[in-house]
Design an enzyme around this catalytic site. Structure first.
Site, PDB file in Angstrom:
ATOM      1  N   GLN A 147     -36.774 -19.665  58.485  1.00 51.24           N
ATOM      2  CA  GLN A 147     -37.803 -18.696  58.878  1.00 51.24           C
ATOM      3  C   GLN A 147     -38.118 -17.803  57.689  1.00 51.24           C
ATOM      4  O   GLN A 147     -37.223 -17.173  57.117  1.00 51.24           O
ATOM      5  CB  GLN A 147     -37.286 -17.853  60.046  1.00 51.24           C
ATOM      6  CG  GLN A 147     -38.200 -16.740  60.500  1.00 51.24           C
ATOM      7  CD  GLN A 147     -37.414 -15.648  61.206  1.00 51.24           C
ATOM      8  OE1 GLN A 147     -36.550 -15.025  60.617  1.00 51.24           O
ATOM      9  NE2 GLN A 147     -37.712 -15.428  62.466  1.00 51.24           N
ATOM     10  N   SER A 150     -39.510 -11.885  56.359  1.00 51.58           N
ATOM     11  CA  SER A 150     -39.279 -10.627  55.645  1.00 51.58           C
ATOM     12  C   SER A 150     -39.665 -10.716  54.179  1.00 51.58           C
ATOM     13  O   SER A 150     -39.549 -11.766  53.542  1.00 51.58           O
ATOM     14  CB  SER A 150     -37.807 -10.219  55.751  1.00 51.58           C
ATOM     15  OG  SER A 150     -37.452  -9.942  57.082  1.00 51.58           O
ATOM     16  N   SER A 182     -32.312 -16.856  55.498  1.00 54.00           N
ATOM     17  CA  SER A 182     -31.060 -17.575  55.738  1.00 54.00           C
ATOM     18  C   SER A 182     -31.306 -19.078  55.703  1.00 54.00           C
ATOM     19  O   SER A 182     -32.263 -19.577  56.289  1.00 54.00           O
ATOM     20  CB  SER A 182     -30.477 -17.194  57.101  1.00 54.00           C
ATOM     21  OG  SER A 182     -30.224 -15.817  57.174  1.00 54.00           O
ATOM     22  N   GLU A 265     -35.719 -15.717  68.373  1.00 51.43           N
ATOM     23  CA  GLU A 265     -34.636 -15.324  67.484  1.00 51.43           C
ATOM     24  C   GLU A 265     -33.681 -14.369  68.190  1.00 51.43           C
ATOM     25  O   GLU A 265     -32.460 -14.522  68.126  1.00 51.43           O
ATOM     26  CB  GLU A 265     -35.202 -14.657  66.235  1.00 51.43           C
ATOM     27  CG  GLU A 265     -34.139 -14.165  65.265  1.00 51.43           C
ATOM     28  CD  GLU A 265     -34.734 -13.504  64.036  1.00 51.43           C
ATOM     29  OE1 GLU A 265     -34.044 -13.442  63.017  1.00 51.43           O
ATOM     30  OE2 GLU A 265     -35.890 -13.042  64.106  1.00 51.43           O
ATOM     31  N   GLU A 392     -32.311   0.016  65.267  1.00 49.78           N
ATOM     32  CA  GLU A 392     -33.246   1.095  65.549  1.00 49.78           C
ATOM     33  C   GLU A 392     -34.521   0.554  66.200  1.00 49.78           C
ATOM     34  O   GLU A 392     -35.053   1.135  67.163  1.00 49.78           O
ATOM     35  CB  GLU A 392     -33.581   1.832  64.253  1.00 49.78           C
ATOM     36  CG  GLU A 392     -32.432   2.664  63.677  1.00 49.78           C
ATOM     37  CD  GLU A 392     -31.354   1.835  63.012  1.00 49.78           C
ATOM     38  OE1 GLU A 392     -30.254   2.350  62.780  1.00 49.78           O
ATOM     39  OE2 GLU A 392     -31.612   0.647  62.715  1.00 49.78           O
TER      40      GLU A 392
END
Length: 426
Positions: A147, A150, A182, A265, A392
């Site tokens: 994936q 980011s 990853s 995910e 968060e």
């Protein structure tokens, strides 16, 4: 190969037992209780340092096992027959996992991201060309997925990605950088989120694609972690050409595609397959640790151990509920964020418990059973608070969508991304 209409659960379990007996070695009772963390479908490569050559051997073994499973009709138990699935139920899937846990099998962690996140997105949003090219191959273990979301400037604010995809006839040309990817070092394909229209507000100018990780324009650079491992990577794209039939969803509708991946995910991580499951949280193994270090009669440690075990079981059931919902064709909900939060809470609690049990033994490798091996786990656990969405962000989702609390100040959804970027850099 029997279909759902022909196979009772009892018949299916008999079929699985026959397959496992023919292809794997049954675990001995002593092996089931000794200290070995990170086994089977729940293994976590993020925590350990593995030699590249050993990683290649492990991947080859894992691919052979997935191929054997798939060819026996056990590789995609709940999937559509059109792509090699059995169209059976989650109960059948769980039965297989339970039975396989009693046998020595290769580490399936290599396929967690591809099968848990990328393949479901291709099934939901891919063209027929992409589905035919990848779904069967991924579930058979012929191809491994990763994936690519980011970026250095777009983590929790995922909609701020800057990797560009420019249309060129019936192809797209991708250039940019991704990070914290990853498994990119052994992946064959990746799901990449790109900006295709900087004049649109940032959530509306994104498009997702399936990209060939072996393309000459793709460069993968490992990132060394404090655990000693390097399972994360930087990935650079330089004029990588992708055919339009590898686009996922409509042009500039990539945010909806990304949400599908993110929800899968969080379901995958929250249910244990992406973080820590039966291997690391086995109450038998943790109980053996207490006995080995002479602390089996400590009432506080015993109480905490049971609480940890209950926490993992509740998290597993929450993840199972979310996964069943997706398999039934329903939209994913906020329970996945709850599952992700629960997992990181459970991992942290387990790390603290292990640290109290082992004390100084966890800081130096003396060769003593069940001691220093936990150092990698303890060092790797904080990273799980970031992967799949930070704690968060998860709390915001739960607070707003579950508890009905007031939303945080809203983002600018009307200004073009180019304008927002200029503001941020001024």
């Amino acid at each position: 190969m029997s279909t759902s209409g022909e196979s009772t659960l009892e018949d299916f379990e008999a079929e699985v037992r026959t397959f496992l007996a023919a292809h794997a070695r049954e675990k001995r009772a002593a092996e089931e209780t000794k200290f070995v963390w990170g086994e089977g479908e729940d293994a976590v490569a993020i925590f350990e340092e593995i030699d590249p050559e050993e990683e290649r051997r492990n991947l080859a073994e894992a691919k052979r096992w997935r191929a054997a499973r798939f060819d026996a009709g056990l590789g995609w138990i709940t999937g559509p027959e059109q792509y090699g699935g059995r169209e059976l139920t989650q109960a059948h899937e769980r039965a297989y996992a339970r039975l396989e846990a009693g046998y020595e099998t290769p580490n399936m962690g290599f396929f967690g991201i591809g099968l848990g996140m990328v393949a479901p997105t291709i099934l939901a949003h891919g063209t027929d060309v992409a589905k035919d090219a990848y779904l069967r191959a991924m579930h058979r273990g012929d191809l491994v997925g990763c994936q690519l979301f980011s970026e250095p400037g777009a983590g929790s604010d995922l909609a701020g990605v800057e990797t560009r995809a420019v249309s060129d006839g019936d192809e797209w040309v991708i250039s940019g950088q991704k990070v914290w990817t990853s498994g990119a070092q052994y992946a064959d394909l990746g799901e990449v989120l790109c900006r295709t229209d900087p004049e649109q507000p940032k959530h509306r100018g994104l498009t997702a694609f399936v990209v060939d990780m072996h393309d000459p324009g793709v460069e993968v650079r490992p990132l060394r972690q404090m655990t000693g491992g390097a399972s994360f990577n930087e990935v650079f794209f330089e004029d990588v050409r992708v055919p339009d039939d590898h686009r996922l969803g409509d042009v500039n509708d990539g945010w909806r595609v990304a949400l599908t991946t993110l929800m899968n995910e969080r379901a995958s991580i929250g249910s244990g397959s992406g973080g820590a499951g039966a291997g690391v949280s086995s109450i038998d193994r943790l109980g053996a640790m207490l006995r080995h270090f002479g602390k089996a009669d400590d009432p506080v440690l015993r109480d905490e151990l049971v609480r940890i075990w209950i926490g993992f079981q509740v998290g597993k059931l929450t993840g199972q509920r979310a996964t069943d919902k997706i398999k039934a064709g329903q939209l994913p909900g906020p329970e996945m964020s709850i599952g992700k939060l629960a997992l990181t809470h459970n991992l942290t609690a387990l790390s603290e418990w292990v640290s109290r049990v082992l004390g100084p033994r966890v800081t130096a490798d003396t060769g003593e059973w069940g001691t220093y091996a936990w150092a990698e786990y303890i060092l790797g656990t904080p990273g799980m608070r970031l992967g799949g969405g930070t704690d968060e962000v998860m709390r915001n989702i739960v607070g707003e969508r579950v508890l009905g609390l007031s939303k945080e100040p809203g983002i600018d959804t009307t200004s073009p991304f180019r304008e927002l970027k200029a503001r941020a850099r001024s």
